[in-house]
Scaffold this motif. Structure first.
Motif, short mmCIF file in Angstrom:
data_model
loop_
_atom_site.label_atom_id
_atom_site.label_comp_id
_atom_site.label_asym_id
_atom_site.label_seq_id
_atom_site.Cartn_x
_atom_site.Cartn_y
_atom_site.Cartn_z
N LEU A 28 0.87 -1.17 0.00
CA LEU A 28 0.00 0.00 0.00
C LEU A 28 0.92 1.23 0.00
CD1 LEU A 28 -2.37 -1.44 2.67
CD2 LEU A 28 -3.25 -0.49 0.53
N PRO A 29 1.36 1.67 -1.15
CA PRO A 29 2.45 2.66 -1.19
C PRO A 29 2.10 3.98 -0.53
CG PRO A 29 1.45 2.38 -3.37
CD PRO A 29 0.92 1.28 -2.50
N PHE A 30 0.84 4.38 -0.59
CA PHE A 30 0.48 5.71 -0.09
C PHE A 30 0.17 5.67 1.41
CE2 PHE A 30 -1.36 5.56 -4.56
CZ PHE A 30 -0.15 5.91 -5.13
N GLU A 31 0.16 4.46 1.99
CA GLU A 31 0.07 4.34 3.45
C GLU A 31 1.45 4.20 4.07
OE1 GLU A 31 -2.57 1.39 4.93
OE2 GLU A 31 -4.30 2.11 3.79
N LEU A 32 2.38 3.62 3.32
CA LEU A 32 3.73 3.40 3.85
C LEU A 32 4.50 4.70 4.02
CD1 LEU A 32 5.02 0.29 1.86
CD2 LEU A 32 4.53 0.42 4.31
N THR A 33 4.29 5.62 3.08
CA THR A 33 5.12 6.82 3.05
C THR A 33 4.36 7.96 2.40
OG1 THR A 33 7.37 7.53 2.50
CG2 THR A 33 6.17 6.35 0.80
N GLN A 34 4.82 9.18 2.61
CA GLN A 34 4.13 10.33 2.04
C GLN A 34 4.60 10.58 0.61
OE1 GLN A 34 1.52 12.46 3.57
NE2 GLN A 34 1.42 12.50 1.33
N ILE A 41 7.63 0.76 -5.48
CA ILE A 41 8.96 0.25 -5.09
C ILE A 41 9.66 1.25 -4.19
CG2 ILE A 41 11.24 -0.38 -5.93
CD1 ILE A 41 9.82 -1.51 -8.44
N MET A 42 9.62 2.52 -4.57
CA MET A 42 10.29 3.55 -3.76
C MET A 42 9.68 3.65 -2.36
SD MET A 42 10.69 6.55 -6.63
CE MET A 42 11.85 6.42 -7.99
N ALA A 43 8.35 3.54 -2.29
CA ALA A 43 7.69 3.61 -0.98
C ALA A 43 8.11 2.44 -0.11
CB ALA A 43 6.18 3.63 -1.17
N ALA A 44 8.15 1.25 -0.70
CA ALA A 44 8.56 0.07 0.07
C ALA A 44 10.01 0.19 0.51
CB ALA A 44 8.35 -1.19 -0.75
N GLN A 45 10.87 0.72 -0.35
CA GLN A 45 12.28 0.86 -0.02
C GLN A 45 12.49 1.86 1.13
OE1 GLN A 45 14.02 1.99 -3.77
NE2 GLN A 45 14.39 -0.13 -4.39
#
Length: 323
Positions: A85-91, A316-320
């Motif tokens: 969930l990229p938009f929950e992991l990071t801004q 990918i960037m959010a997960a990283q």
């Protein structure tokens, strides 16, 4: 690698809820995410560069960022292929567009580099929506200031390592020759993927190799498949910080008709997305998606492909950022 110290802050602001507001309503930011000015801080930015003064055939990529954003209205919060969930992991934010001179290419390159450098402070990754491929050079200059020489995975039908075009050193066909000459790239860690079509001379391939690139030809997909292609790419990259540059014409014109220099025999959108997902364990420091020229699009086919490519990169960037 530059990185910011983790800080306690409010939960990320995500997309406008598609169940509360129809996807066709409201501001057209990427994936209906908040604008940069709407949040106190952010981790990943998507920015447009509406510049196409470096094209050598069909113009119109200056309208690419707008078209990609419009197509991105369909993107949802959960990426099942990457289980994230990229938009929950990071801004993640939409940083708007970098305005640049449409008549003076060297000046425009300086403006693009400055705009991207401002966003990449402390090593924050940026996904740039082009615009033509000329913008990859100032993007790599800005990345180099943060990370030093980086590996490059360049998805394209064309090498983009020609020397000049009508004696002009800065065009969408020259950025990676200039980047190699300027020492922006890890020459032992960089690859072109999806190359096909006619060339000016056999020497083009010789020159490209001397500049430090290896080529994964598009016809290799038929011989070794997506898994084999990905294995070659990962072996080439190693553990180097990675910049990913995607010319949408790497896709076959059947999947991306709206581009300036289309070439038959390209990748499918499914193949491109699968290869990108295979980069999830690499260290992607920034990326671009370029050469979407919406005047030649049909039912938004090309813009939809580009929006989904951007979504995979952001995921990918959010997960990283949480590793």
């Amino acid at each position: 690698m530059n990185s910011r110290e983790p800080v306690m802050r409010a939960a990320p602001v995500g997309q406008v809820d598609g169940q509360a507001s129809p996807r066709y309503a409201g501001l057209t930011t990427f994936a209906r995410l908040p604008r940069r000015e709407d949040v106190a801080d952010w981790d990943v930015a998507v920015v447009g560069v509406p510049f196409d003064s470096g094209v050598t055939f069909r113009p119109g990529a200056r309208f690419g960022p707008t078209a990609i954003r419009e197509a991105s209205r369909l993107l949802r919060p959960y990426n099942p292929a990457l289980d994230v969930l990229p938009f929950e992991l990071t801004q993640v934010v939409d940083a708007g567009d970098i305005a640049c001179n449409p008549f003076d290419i060297p000046v425009a390159l300086e403006e693009i580099q400055a705009g991207l450098a401002n966003l990449m402070t402390d090593g924050r990754p940026v996904v740039t929506l082009g615009g033509d491929h000329t913008l990859a050079l100032p993007a790599l200059r800005a990345v180099h200031a943060q990370h030093g020489p980086v590996a490059l995975v360049h998805f394209d039908a064309h090498l983009d390592t020609w020397d000049t075009y009508f004696n002009a050193p800065y065009t969408h066909g020259t950025p990676f020759r200039r980047a190699s000459e300027e020492g922006l790239l890890r020459k032992d860690r960089s690859a072109h993927v999806g190359i096909r079509g006619s060339l000016y001379d056999p020497k083009d391939l010789v020159d490209d190799e001397k500049l430090g690139f290896t080529i994964v030809h598009c016809r290799d997909f038929d011989r070794i498949g997506t898994d084999g292609i990905l294995e070659r790419i990962l072996d080439r990259i190693g553990d180097a910080p990675l910049y990913v540059s995607i010319d949408i014409d790497v896709l076959d014109p059947g999947f991306a008709p709206a581009t300036g220099t289309p070439e038959a025999g390209g990748m499918t959108s499914r193949e491109l997305l699968e290869v990108l997902r295979g980069l999830r364990e690499t260290r992607i420091v920034s990326a671009d998606i370029v050469e979407v020229s919406p005047a030649y699009d049909h039912a938004g086919i090309t813009a939809v492909a580009a929006a989904n490519v951007a979504y995979e990169l952001v995921s990918i960037m959010a997960a990283q950022s949480t590793r």
